[in-house]
Every structure is written in C-alpha cells, then in structure tokens.
Design an enzyme around this catalytic site. Structure first.
Site, PDB file in Angstrom:
ATOM      1  N   HIS B 113       0.817  -1.218   0.000  1.00 15.80           N
ATOM      2  CA  HIS B 113       0.000   0.000   0.000  1.00 15.80           C
ATOM      3  C   HIS B 113       0.856   1.276   0.000  1.00 15.80           C
ATOM      4  O   HIS B 113       0.303   2.375  -0.011  1.00 15.80           O
ATOM      5  CB  HIS B 113      -0.940   0.027   1.213  1.00 15.80           C
ATOM      6  CG  HIS B 113      -1.977  -1.071   1.175  1.00 15.80           C
ATOM      7  ND1 HIS B 113      -2.856  -1.212   0.120  1.00 15.80           N
ATOM      8  CD2 HIS B 113      -2.257  -2.072   2.041  1.00 15.80           C
ATOM      9  CE1 HIS B 113      -3.639  -2.277   0.349  1.00 15.80           C
ATOM     10  NE2 HIS B 113      -3.292  -2.809   1.507  1.00 15.80           N
ATOM     11  N   ASP B 152      -2.754 -10.438  -2.890  1.00 13.53           N
ATOM     12  CA  ASP B 152      -3.286 -10.053  -1.586  1.00 13.53           C
ATOM     13  C   ASP B 152      -4.769  -9.720  -1.762  1.00 13.53           C
ATOM     14  O   ASP B 152      -5.201  -9.315  -2.838  1.00 13.53           O
ATOM     15  CB  ASP B 152      -2.523  -8.821  -1.084  1.00 13.53           C
ATOM     16  CG  ASP B 152      -2.851  -8.467   0.355  1.00 13.53           C
ATOM     17  OD1 ASP B 152      -2.087  -8.863   1.242  1.00 13.53           O
ATOM     18  OD2 ASP B 152      -3.878  -7.780   0.585  1.00 13.53           O
ATOM     19  N   HIS B 154      -6.368  -7.282  -0.582  1.00 12.55           N
ATOM     20  CA  HIS B 154      -6.558  -5.842  -0.756  1.00 12.55           C
ATOM     21  C   HIS B 154      -5.897  -5.398  -2.057  1.00 12.55           C
ATOM     22  O   HIS B 154      -4.855  -5.935  -2.439  1.00 12.55           O
ATOM     23  CB  HIS B 154      -5.930  -5.081   0.408  1.00 12.55           C
ATOM     24  CG  HIS B 154      -6.504  -5.443   1.744  1.00 12.55           C
ATOM     25  ND1 HIS B 154      -5.970  -6.449   2.521  1.00 12.55           N
ATOM     26  CD2 HIS B 154      -7.566  -4.958   2.426  1.00 12.55           C
ATOM     27  CE1 HIS B 154      -6.681  -6.552   3.637  1.00 12.55           C
ATOM     28  NE2 HIS B 154      -7.663  -5.664   3.602  1.00 12.55           N
ATOM     29  N   ASP B 241      -4.498 -12.941   2.883  1.00 14.79           N
ATOM     30  CA  ASP B 241      -5.743 -12.554   3.558  1.00 14.79           C
ATOM     31  C   ASP B 241      -6.991 -12.895   2.740  1.00 14.79           C
ATOM     32  O   ASP B 241      -8.093 -12.520   3.123  1.00 14.79           O
ATOM     33  CB  ASP B 241      -5.712 -11.070   3.959  1.00 14.79           C
ATOM     34  CG  ASP B 241      -5.019 -10.195   2.942  1.00 14.79           C
ATOM     35  OD1 ASP B 241      -4.735 -10.684   1.827  1.00 14.79           O
ATOM     36  OD2 ASP B 241      -4.761  -9.014   3.249  1.00 14.79           O
TER      37      ASP B 241
HETATM   38 ZN   LIG Z   1      -4.102  -7.313   2.468  1.00 16.02          ZN
END
Ligand SMILES: [Zn+2]
Ligand SMILES: [Zn+2]
Lengths: 561, 439
Positions: B113, B152, B154, B241
């Site tokens: 991120h 991932d 996200h 995740d």
């Molecule tokens: Zn993540």
C-alpha cells in the site's frame, strides 16, 4: 581420581587424573571390530597397580554408536508415526516396520484428530509377530502436547521391551528429525545396553565399582543409567572430547578455534570465552539429521594418514581416504605424515621410505621432492584453514528472527587456534605462517581428548512452553504439565524451567552444588483475539553449560607447570 | 522416497518478534510465530534444495530509488522496514545470482500500500518492499521487463501508483472488490497512465470467491496476459488474507488454493504481504506456498477442519468472475486502441487525488503531471500537500528516459519556486541520482 577414555579412529587414549594432574596416560590401538576389548584393555592398563578405591569416576567416549549409525548397521525396530496434515510422512521412513497412523495435534498443542486404538493394537500384533522388541513413537507437534505419543506408548506397553517416545528427546520443533532420532535411540539401544552391561560387569569383576559416565555430543556427560533412554546422545562424542580438552587453555573473553588433527580426520570446534558453541538444532551425521544436542563441530577428511594421490592433471590431491598407515610406518601410499618426515619435521625415524613415496609423486608433478613435500603440507594447512573460515562464515550468517538480534547479534571473530592431536605440533608453526591466527598447542596434546572426557560436567537442557490463554505450562521432555494463572510471566517461567533443569541434571549424574545454569532462549509474545490481548505465549530454554567439573577447572595450571 | 526440491528454493524468514504497529494491531509480533512453528516442525529448512538466507538491510539509496520520503527516509522507516525490504532484496539477489531458482521472502511489515510519495503509513505499510527490490534488481542486473502479480486480498494500490506510468512493469492485482474493502480502489478501468496503458491490470473479485474462482482467474486471465507480456521475472505479492478464516476480509480461499495458485503462476520471487489469520491460515498457507515453489508434493497440506463444500462459491459469483475476466481480456487485447485514445495528441496528462494514510491518519492532496512521450515512460512531477502542513514537489525522471524528458525533469526541479515548496525532490533514475532542496 578420574579415568577419561576416548576412542579415536586409530588410537584409544586413556588418562588417569588426580588433583595434581595427570597420574598416568596410555594409548592402545583401536580395534573397530572389537571395541569392547579396546575399551577394556585401555582401562586395564590405566588401572594396573592402582588402588581401585581411589577411582571416583570413569568417563567413556566411544565410537560405538557413531559406527553403528554411520555404517547403517541398525537392527530392526518398530516405528509408529502420527503426522496429521502436512508433508507425507512416508518421506521420512526410517526402516521396514514404519507405520503412519491417524491422530493430529496442531501448532498450539490442540488435538485436531484423535488416535485410533484399534489401529495401534493391530500394528502391535504385527510387530510382535515379527519378533520386534523395541518401538519408537513419534507425533507431529508432540513437544506441544505429548498425549498422543504417551497414549500410543501405553497401548504398546504390554507388547514390547522398551518404547521410545519422540517428545522426550528435545524441546526443539522438527518432526522429521524427531523421527530419525527416535529411530536411532530405539535401534542402538540393544547394542548400547549389551556393550555397557558387559563393560560394567567386567570392571566389577576386577573390583572396579565406579560410576560410569558417558560423554555426549554436546561436551557434557550423562550417567550410564540415564543413557539407556537416550543412547543416541552418545553419538559423535569424539570432537566434543577434544573441545573439552582444549577448553582450559582457551584465552579469556575471546573466541577461539579448537583443531583436533587426527590420523584420518580433522575436527573443528569453537569456544566463546571458554564455552563451546552448540549446534542450534541437533547434530547431522552421515545422511542423518537429528535433534541430538551437540557442539557445533565440523570434520574434514584431512589427517596425518590421509593418502596423497595425483589427479588427471598431475595435481596433488589430499585424502579423502586413508589407504593404510604412512609409508614411514610400512604403508604403501604416501601420506601427509610422509611429507612431514621428508621436511624433517617428524624426526626419530628412517626417512628413506617416506622420501621414495614423495619422490614418486614429484616425478609427475615436475617439482623437486622437497618442494612436493612442502606443497603437500601447505595444501593440507590451507584446506584446514579454508574450512575454518567457511565454518565461521556459516555460523555468522545464521538467520535471526528479531530486530534486536539482527542489529546486535554476536559475531564470531576468533584470533586464536588451539591445536590438539598427534600431528599437532608439526602443524602449528606453518598454520600460523599461512594465516591470520595465533596458534597454541595444548599441553599434553596427544591425550587432551581423554582429559576432556574425564573432566566434562553433566549437561542437559529443559524447554518450557507456556500458553496463558489455554492456561497451562508444559515441559514435555520432563513429563511436566501444570495449570497457570493469566499473570504467569517470563520470570515465573524461567524459575520453573530452572527448577526442572536442576532436578534433571542431578538425576543424570550432576553434582547439585556445581551447576552452571543459563537461559539460552526466551521469547514472550502477546496473543491477541480481535483487539484484546487474550494471553501470553512464552518459550524458555535453559541449560547446564558445558564445562569442567569443580576442582578440575584449574587443570590448566597443573598441566602447564 | 527421498524428499528434495525440484526447484532450488530460497527462503528469507524474518518474523520480527520484537516489532508491532501497536500491541493489539493485526500487524504485531505474534503474526508469524505459528508460521515459524509450522515451518520448523515440518523440517522445511532441512529439505535438500531449500535454503534459508540471512537478510541484509536496504540502503537509503535503495529506498530513494523508489520513494519520495517526507521529510526523509529515516523519518518514515524504522529498523524493521529496512530489514523487511532487505529480505525481499536478499531473495531477489539470490534468484538473479542463480543461487536458487526461486525465492520467497516471509517478512513483516508488508509494503504494497506504500505509494511513490510517503508521508507516513497506509494499510500497515510504510515503504513498498517489492518496488525497492525490483528497482534494485533493475539497477544491478540490468533487467527490464518485470511482472508483479499481487494476490493479496486488498488492492495493491501502492505498487499500482509506483508503476502507473511504467510500460516495462506489468502490475496485475487480483483482490476483493474495492466497493467492499479497503482501500476502495482497483477497478478494471484503472489501466495505467497514458505512457503505460494496460500495464496496470485490476481484477476485482466478489466477496466469498473460493478456490475455484481464484484459480479460474489466474489460469484464464492472468496467465494469458503474462504470456503476451513476456516478463523477464515474475514477482508474486503473496498476501494471504483471501483465506476463509481471515478476520478482516470476506474471501474463501484455502491453503490448497494458494499452493495451486503458486504452481500455476510459477513466480520467480514471492514476497509475503498481508494475512492476518495467524493461527488458522498462515501456518498452512505458507507451508503450501513453500512446497509449491519448491515443486514438492503439497497434496496433504490442509487446515484443520477445512471443508471445501462449506466454502464453495455460488453460481452468481462464478458468473460475475467470468464476466470480469472477459472485460479485462478485451481491455488487454484492445490496449493499443485505448492507448491512442487516451494520448489524443496531448502533451501532458494530469491527475488530482486525495490520499488517506489510515495507519497514521494523514490526508494528502496530490496533483501529478506526466509528459506524454512516445519514446519513454515520461518525465513526472507530483505536487503534494499533507494536512500536517508539508508542501512538496517531487520530480521523477524514469530509468530509460529520453533526453527531452530528462532535460524537462531538471528544468522542473531547478525552476521550482522556493517560496511555495517546503522541499523539492529529484529522482534521476538515469544517473541513479537523488537530490533534494529545502525551502
Ligand atoms: Zn491485504
Ligand atoms: Zn520521453
């Protein structure tokens, strides 16, 4: 007085130590095919005309277990392995009677799948039919929860002479090594037992009723009685004996290398301020990777008897085999010892045979005989030095898992080498010239390993694991489990582990007033569910430091005087 | 049977047992504890062909090659970030030095991120560990085309931001639909800047997607695009995740699914990103990934109590995923036309954005200007203000910049008005030179 006996590849050294130093030292040739006779002869010679009541302790370092394992002469036993999900345990098959059974424990010691009693009983009948008398039982994560191993052992109990369970070997996590080690223990047990029973009986017949201790790979001893549960721990005690023998002569507050140059191999060990460096997981030997606590040692196939040959390009090649004794002692292939004779380093013998051996090599290398001898010698020294540097690099590049260790981790930087073993004094000067190290030769270098065995203290370690969320603390090797409150802390854990260690050490033959204990690992992490701390996960490992028994730690002074 | 790795595989393991964002934060000391237990107990490090490496630290310059750190590198990074990025770098070097065929860095904290400008931490990330590794490898090993596949849960918005204008880096993110999860971006229409159209690919998947949907997407969308792009190395941002037990997401991926994904994707380098089901998922997922990378049988790796039937996706989800796949493939196939339309004879392209640093609660406003260039990735400048009051200008000259773009970068840097900006940065990748003036 204490007797120390160390069986080497070619010679067996025996010393008798009193408060004033070495009372007597003898060497007998090792007969690998009859170790019992070798050991007995050694003891007979050292005790001849000595009042046996003055002897308080006998410490043995033998190659019995090492040879059995390395030559793969392990007798058949039964192995029962419960793995649960993960890598197929078939990959870790140790022997013919190896059964993978149901049952599963997870990383926190929770039961995922129970064991199946009927399945175990059926295997027990099969093994019984085959005449199997010893069985090893190993579960994945059994060091977090040994109940499956214990229950399987209980079911087997009535069928067999002795059951070996994996969780009692070591607190370390490593399922494949736990399997291999349990198998070694079960398989060498009958050999170990009959050997030492015979030694004990013979000594008793001679009126020598002394406690027998056995040197382990970690440079400590265990009593003969306690060794029957862990006979594999006696593996590869030779390098440990030399490290302990060099220990009193190591410099203070400094790292130091111990080099034991023997007939066929050279063993390297390391001391940090007199304390030997241990292997973090366990010893690897031959194809076997184990959980057996041991010194960090490295053996290379270079020794006085290493054969010198030429490769396809007529370049000198040292070892790795021994093809009989040196030519000076009647062998047929030139060796490092012959090079030393030609160079005039080994004296008091006839130079002719060595000379003609080295000369035959020189004819092909195109150098003079003297040059060839000196090249052989330098090449051997350089091989040893490069292994030393590799070993230090390997230890220093060992991964670490916390920022603290990463930033402040200890880095070995030895400046001194201590030499022991037969050819030690010949090598000392040249290794010093060829390297950045200072060299010292240990006094009585030729029997230093037997001295090391004699004065090594009893060692052991205890691993304690606490999970305050589940509300328990456990040291599975010790068969210890207790409920704990939520405020159980690292300090409590260390206290508890130390008490267990004390108990264990005394049981294994240690003197309660002479235990140098230390914490070698401690980790405490909060466990969180959602956004609340639900408990603490604590891991502690404590040990009795390998070291010298009380009263003999000043042996350096006696030997140097 | 003897156990050995078909592909020599390197591991760097750095659980940082003494570092956390805060004591009960998901990114805390305990996160890799049980993974380490599983890795040790399975004896993975003893397997022939699996080698563990001790990480090295990244240097300040390694970070400056990627990021504009406000006010400087040491203010946004702790020791743990230097080590974590160093883990990726160590593995990258081991692979390119051919010490191992593949490598996996299991370190924390994560990085995907973190964007080009760094005012603080977003989504538990401060600096982008994959980008730091990639740019280091580009410099030291002279590689050009790189693909990053971010699996991932996200959206990898930081990696996307860093490679938005780079036609030599294909960034593919497969993630839970941004309408249902942080950071709320990663839609198929986000295709990259005008100089790098369709080298950013976003594949949002609906909540409750299971192994079936993931593997469908990897096989039918990701792999064909990778085959076309022909990268020299493939990097997997291996977040974990998507697991059915993860507490902060809603996907239904399993350890078997992760292992299968890895054996289809065959990444040269995998870098751990998120994954917060530290007991129920990580030990098994990491085991599966390591075995799959090494080419060792992983068929018996299974979470306790996993029942595939319980986590099977609905037909609706399957249809949704297939449709998204078609859309994305059509973008990819028409990338030249789309590119032409976007560039549309303009000289410059601008985008204005508001970026929120959730971990550190900072709000940043950005105006980005890129030179539309037929010859290179284009000079880039970013005007950035944070609500902490810092105003800066960051100028980036790309690695293979044409002469015009390089000159333009220097003009921007030297003509920046000192009274407006607190600091002005220059990243000259052509010379590996990093400059800063303060106002
Ligand atoms: Zn993540
Ligand atoms: Zn340009």
């Amino acid at each position: 007085m204490i007797i120390g006996l160390d069986v080497g590849g070619t010679h067996t050294d025996v010393v008798l130590l009193g408060k004033n130093g070495i009372e007597r030292a003898v060497k007998v040739p090792t007969d690998e095919s009859d170790l019992f006779n070798t050991v007995l002869t050694g003891i007979e010679k050292i005790t001849a005309n000595i009042d046996s009541s003055t002897i308080k302790r006998l410490v043995l370092s033998t190659t019995l277990i090492t040879n059995t394992v390395v030559q793969n002469k392990l007798p058949e036993v039964g192995m029962i392995v419960s793995s649960g999900p993960g890598i197929d345990p078939e990959y870790y098959r140790t022997n013919r009677f190896y059964y993978s059974v149901s049952g599963s424990i997870d990383h926190r010691g929770r039961e995922i799948e129970p064991i199946d009693r009927n399945e175990i009983e059926k295997i027990a009948w099969d093994l019984k039919k085959e005449g199997i008398r010893y069985v090893g039982v190993v579960g994945k994560f059994s060091v977090r929860n040994p109940s499956h191993e214990q229950n399987i052992a209980r079911i087997l109990g009535n069928f067999f002479d002795k059951i070996f369970t994996g969780h009692r070997i070591s607190g370390n996590l490593n399922f494949p090594r736990r399997i291999a080690t349990t198998h070694i223990n079960a398989a060498v047990y009958p050999i170990h037992k009959s050997f030492f029973d015979a030694v004990k009986k013979s000594l008793e017949k001679k009126g020598l009723n002394v406690p027998i201790d056995i040197l382990k790979a970690d440079g400590g001893t265990m009593s003969l009685d306690s060794s029957s549960d862990f006979p594999g721990h006696a593996i590869f005690s030779g390098p440990a004996a030399s490290a302990m023998g060099a220990m009193p002569f190591a410099p203070d507050n400094e790292d130091c290398i111990v080099l034991d140059i023997g007939g066929t191999t050279t063993d390297i060990a390391l001391l940090i301020n007199h304390v030997p460096v241990l292997n973090p997981v366990g010893i690897s030997l031959g194809g076997f990777k184990t959980l057996i606590r041991s010194l960090e040692t490295h053996s290379i196939a270079v020794g006085g008897d290493s054969a010198i040959t030429l490769d396809n390009h007529n370049k000198l090649k040292i070892g790795p085999q021994r093809m009989g004794p040196a030519m000076v002692y009647g062998g047929s292939v030139p060796t490092i010892t012959d090079a030393l004779v030609v160079l005039g380093k080994v004296k008091d013998c006839s130079r002719d045979k060595s000379y003609s051996g080295i000369e035959s090599l020189a004819l092909k290398t195109g150098d003079s005989t003297m040059e060839t001898a000196s090249n052989i010698f330098d090449q051997a020294c350089n091989m040893i030095l490069s292994e030393i540097r590799d070993m230090i690099f390997r230890i220093n590049s060992k991964p670490v898992y916390t920022i603290h260790e990463f930033m402040e981790g200890y880095k070995l930087s030895p400046k001194k080498i201590l030499l022991i073993g037969g050819p030690a004094p010949y090598f000392a000067r040249r290794i010093e010239d060829l390297s950045e190290f200072r060299i010292g030769v240990v006094p009585r270098w030729n029997v230093a390993n037997a001295i090391g065995a004699a004065i090594a203290r009893t060692t052991c370690e205890v691993t304690l694991f606490a999970d305050t969320e589940q509300g328990f603390t456990v040291s599975v090797e010790e068969g210890f489990k207790e409920k704990v409150a939520t405020d159980f802390s690292m300090i409590d854990a260390v206290k508890m582990a130390s008490a267990l260690l004390m108990e264990k050490a005394v049981k294994r033959g240690a003197d309660a007033s002479d235990l140098e204990m230390e914490v070698i690992e401690s980790l405490q992490l909060n466990m969180v569910k959602g956004f609340c701390t639900t408990g603490r996960n604590i891991r502690v490992r404590v040990q009795v430091k390998p070291g010298l028994i009380y009263g003999y730690d000043s042996i350096a002074d006696m030997l140097t005087e | 049977m003897k156990l050995s790795a078909k592909n020599k595989t390197g591991l760097v393991f750095f659980p940082a047992f003494d570092w956390a964002i805060s004591p009960t934060h998901p990114e805390r000391e305990e996160r890799l504890l049980y993974t380490q237990d599983q890795v040790f107990e399975e004896g993975l490090l003893d397997i022939e062909g699996i080698e563990e490496f001790r990480p090295e630290l990244v240097t300040v310059e390694d970070v400056q090659r990627v990021h504009f750190c406000v006010p400087d590198v040491h203010k946004v990074m702790t020791e743990s970030h230097f080590i974590s990025a160093g883990c990726a770098k160590t593995i990258g070097k081991a692979v390119l030095d051919k010490k191992v065929a593949r490598g996996f860095s299991l370190a924390r904290p994560p990085g995907h991120h973190a964007m080009r400008v760094v005012h603080g931490a977003r989504g538990f990330c401060n600096v982008n560990i994959e980008a730091i590794m990639i740019e280091y490898l580009r410099r030291e090993y002279n590689i050009r085309k790189v693909a990053v596949v971010d699996t991932d849960c996200h959206h990898g918005d930081g990696t996307q931001d860093i490679y938005w204008h780079d036609p030599d880096t294909l960034f593919i993110s497969v993630h839970q639909d941004g309408r249902t999860l942080y950071p709320g971006s990663g839609f198929p229409y986000e295709l990259g800047g005008p100089n790098a159209v369709a080298t950013t690919i976003n594949i949002p998947l609906p909540p409750f997607t299971s192994d079936e949907g993931f593997l469908f997407t990897i096989k039918n969308v990701v792999m064909p695009i990778l085959d076309d792009f022909k990268p020299e190395i493939i990097i997997n941002s291996a977040g974990q995740d998507n697991h059915f037990s993860d507490p902060i997401t809603q996907m239904n991926f399993s350890a078997q699914g992760y292992a299968a994904l890895t054996s289809i994707l065959k990444p040269d380098i995998a870098v751990l990103e998120g994954g917060y089901s530290i007991e129920g998922a990580l030990p098994y997922v990491n085991l599966g990934i390591i075995l799959a990378m090494a080419g060792i049988d992983y068929s018996r790796v299974k979470e306790p109590c996993y029942d595939p039937d319980k986590y099977r996706q609905t037909p609706d989800i399957t249809m949704n995923i297939e449709k998204t796949g078609e859309t994305i493939l059509s973008y990819w196939q028409n990338r030249d036309k789309i590119s032409e339309r976007i560039r549309d004879k303009k000289d410059f392209d601008e985008r204005k954005r508001s970026i929120y640093y959730d971990t550190d609660n900072i709000r940043e406003q950005q105006k980005e200007t890129v030179k539309i260039c037929p010859d290179c990735a284009g000079a880039l400048k970013i005007d950035s203000t944070s609500d902490r009051g810092t105003h800066l200008l960051a100028v980036h000259i790309p690695l293979r910049a044409c002469e015009k773009c390089r000159d333009l970068g220097y003009i921007w840097y030297h003509s920046a008005e000192q009274n407006i900006y607190d600091m002005v940065f220059l990243q000259d990748r052509t010379e590996d030179k990093y400059l800063k003036q303060t106002g």
